[in-house]
Motif scaffolding. Structure first.
Motif, PDB file in Angstrom:
ATOM      1  N   ARG A 100      16.280  56.338  50.268  1.00 37.69           N
ATOM      2  CA  ARG A 100      15.088  57.111  49.924  1.00 37.69           C
ATOM      3  C   ARG A 100      15.335  58.613  50.127  1.00 37.69           C
ATOM      4  N   VAL A 101      16.070  58.944  51.203  1.00 37.87           N
ATOM      5  CA  VAL A 101      16.399  60.350  51.426  1.00 37.87           C
ATOM      6  C   VAL A 101      17.319  60.861  50.318  1.00 37.87           C
ATOM      7  N   LEU A 102      18.305  60.062  49.942  1.00 37.54           N
ATOM      8  CA  LEU A 102      19.216  60.460  48.873  1.00 37.54           C
ATOM      9  C   LEU A 102      18.467  60.662  47.563  1.00 37.54           C
ATOM     10  N   GLU A 103      17.546  59.757  47.269  1.00 36.97           N
ATOM     11  CA  GLU A 103      16.750  59.891  46.045  1.00 36.97           C
ATOM     12  C   GLU A 103      15.985  61.206  46.024  1.00 36.97           C
ATOM     13  N   SER A 104      15.434  61.586  47.171  1.00 36.46           N
ATOM     14  CA  SER A 104      14.601  62.784  47.222  1.00 36.46           C
ATOM     15  C   SER A 104      15.409  64.062  47.186  1.00 36.46           C
ATOM     16  N   CYS A 152      20.941  61.647  42.216  1.00 34.35           N
ATOM     17  CA  CYS A 152      22.186  60.873  42.215  1.00 34.35           C
ATOM     18  C   CYS A 152      23.362  61.844  42.139  1.00 34.35           C
ATOM     19  N   LEU A 153      24.503  61.377  42.583  1.00 34.16           N
ATOM     20  CA  LEU A 153      25.737  62.155  42.459  1.00 34.16           C
ATOM     21  C   LEU A 153      26.289  62.007  41.045  1.00 34.16           C
ATOM     22  N   SER A 154      26.915  63.052  40.533  1.00 32.91           N
ATOM     23  CA  SER A 154      27.494  63.035  39.194  1.00 32.91           C
ATOM     24  C   SER A 154      28.317  61.773  38.947  1.00 32.91           C
ATOM     25  N   SER A 155      28.047  61.107  37.837  1.00 33.25           N
ATOM     26  CA  SER A 155      28.804  59.903  37.484  1.00 33.25           C
ATOM     27  C   SER A 155      30.269  60.233  37.216  1.00 33.25           C
ATOM     28  N   VAL A 156      30.544  61.446  36.746  1.00 33.07           N
ATOM     29  CA  VAL A 156      31.930  61.866  36.507  1.00 33.07           C
ATOM     30  C   VAL A 156      32.681  61.974  37.829  1.00 33.07           C
ATOM     31  N   GLN A 161      22.741  55.282  39.998  1.00 33.26           N
ATOM     32  CA  GLN A 161      22.011  54.901  41.202  1.00 33.26           C
ATOM     33  C   GLN A 161      22.118  55.995  42.273  1.00 33.26           C
ATOM     34  N   ALA A 162      21.029  56.196  43.009  1.00 33.91           N
ATOM     35  CA  ALA A 162      21.000  57.223  44.055  1.00 33.91           C
ATOM     36  C   ALA A 162      21.977  56.919  45.180  1.00 33.91           C
TER      37      ALA A 162
END
Length: 392
Positions: A254-258, A262-266, A62-63
């Motif tokens: 929305r800003v994060l998505e653009s 997303c941030l690395s799941s690790v 998720q973003a």
């Protein structure tokens, strides 16, 4: 050929990075007190959590951050500040700098005004200017303990003011804003319907007093931004998060998505272990920073320096002689084996000062401060530097 956007050609480079780049280019030994990079390793349990996540396989997530991490952060903020925080108000970012930038992008339009402290971490102004905003500085002078005055902030507010940036504990000064002062500034924000963007990344590195979470006081008019970088010695992992008003959560997502998808799941798995696992390393590092602060302040005070003792973070502002050029001083000190950050890198409020980072070892601080004291005596506090140093 295409040309870059005009704002990018006039945006100044960071005065801190100038010294960092110079330090990295040298082959000679150098005591590095110019950058806020903890010298502690990331705790082993955090590293192992990341390794285990990597072995399971990394994927898009998720973003706004994985639900377990957002929930754990909401619980941690609730314990820390006696809050009932829904996870929907906690968003995960690519470091705190990304959270700060994303919040400004979500609320600031070209022509709006953004108020920032002076002195301050230079990225605030860089981010606002890239958005086409007018930057308005509010002073935080040394003679006031590097604290703002609420009446001065109120006088600077105009109908175009969209955001007020706070930073406590402060980079570069280590000043800790008392609760009553944060409350006064938030009252101004509520009265004028302004968003306070509060950088609280050093909230768990406080030596005297208690941190204040702005978003807990005015939840509809404040964002509090946090980071794993300093608290858990995770600078390279690039994990930050923000406690935001409910109305801002969707626009900010929305800003994060653009910007990053997303941030690395690790890295988020590492952050989840950091916030839910053993916290003893946080206390150990905080006490080490306290000891380093006391060492540096003690040496400089004994040598006759008039200092504002930092109450949090791991920085110390050291005054030069009135009229001394802090950039020239920082460049000259590199030739003497010591790198520091010039006060001019943080705005107009500390042109005759140097910032020391106390995130280095006690041995480095003892050696570096000793070099600074000897240099200060030799150069009359920087006034005796030759013009050639300034031109470099």
């Amino acid at each position: 050929m295409p040309s870059p956007a005009a704002v990018t050609t006039t945006l100044p480079h960071s005065g801190i990075r100038e010294i960092v780049d110079l330090a990295l280019s040298l082959d000679t030994p150098l005591v590095r007190l110019e950058i806020g990079e903890p010298d502690f390793p990331t705790p082993a349990n955090i590293v192992e959590a990341a390794a285990a996540a990597g072995r399971r396989g990394a994927s898009y997530v998720q973003a706004s951050g994985i639900p377990p991490l957002r929930g754990a952060l909401a619980e941690a903020l609730g314990r820390r500040y006696d809050l009932d925080v829904p996870s929907s108000r906690v968003l995960v970012s690519h470091g705190a700098v990304h959270a700060l930038d994303s919040v400004l992008r979500a609320v600031v339009a070209p022509g709006d005004a953004v108020m920032i402290p002076d002195p301050a971490w230079p990225n605030y102004e860089m981010q606002a200017r890239l958005l086409g905003a007018e930057v308005v500085h509010y002073p935080m002078p040394a003679e006031r303990g590097y604290l703002p005055d609420a009446d001065e902030i109120r006088a600077l507010v105009t109908p175009r003011t969209r955001a007020i940036v706070l930073n406590s504990p402060s980079n570069p000064t280590g000043a800790l804003l008392p609760r009553h002062l944060v409350e006064e500034i938030l009252r101004i924000a509520v009265e004028h319907d302004i968003l306070v963007v509060s950088d609280e990344v050093y909230d768990e590195i406080v030596f005297d007093g208690a941190p204040v979470c702005a978003a807990s006081i005015a939840p509809d008019h404040a964002v509090s931004v946090f980071s794993f970088s300093k608290t858990y010695a995770m600078t390279g992992w690039r994990v930050g998060y923000a406690l935001v008003p409910e109305w801002l959560a969707d626009p900010l997502t929305r800003v994060l998505e653009s910007s990053i998808s997303c941030l690395s799941s690790v890295n988020q798995a590492a952050a989840l272990e950091a916030i839910t696992g053993d916290q003893s390393a946080v206390a150990r590092m905080r006490e080490a920073y306290r000891a380093r602060r006391d060492l540096a302040v003690g040496m400089l005070t004994e040598a006759g320096f008039d200092l504002v003792t930092p109450r949090g973070a791991f920085y110390l502002m050291v005054p030069l002689a009135d009229g001394a050029d802090s950039r020239a001083a920082a460049l000259d000190l590199v030739t003497r084996g010591l790198s520091t950050a010039p006060g001019s890198a943080f705005g107009q409020g500390a042109p005759h000062a140097l910032r020391l980072s106390l995130a280095a070892s006690e041995e480095s601080i003892r050696t570096g401060v000793g070099t600074l004291i000897a240099w200060h005596r030799e150069t009359a506090g920087g006034l005796a530097l030759e013009a050639e140093t300034v031109r470099r």
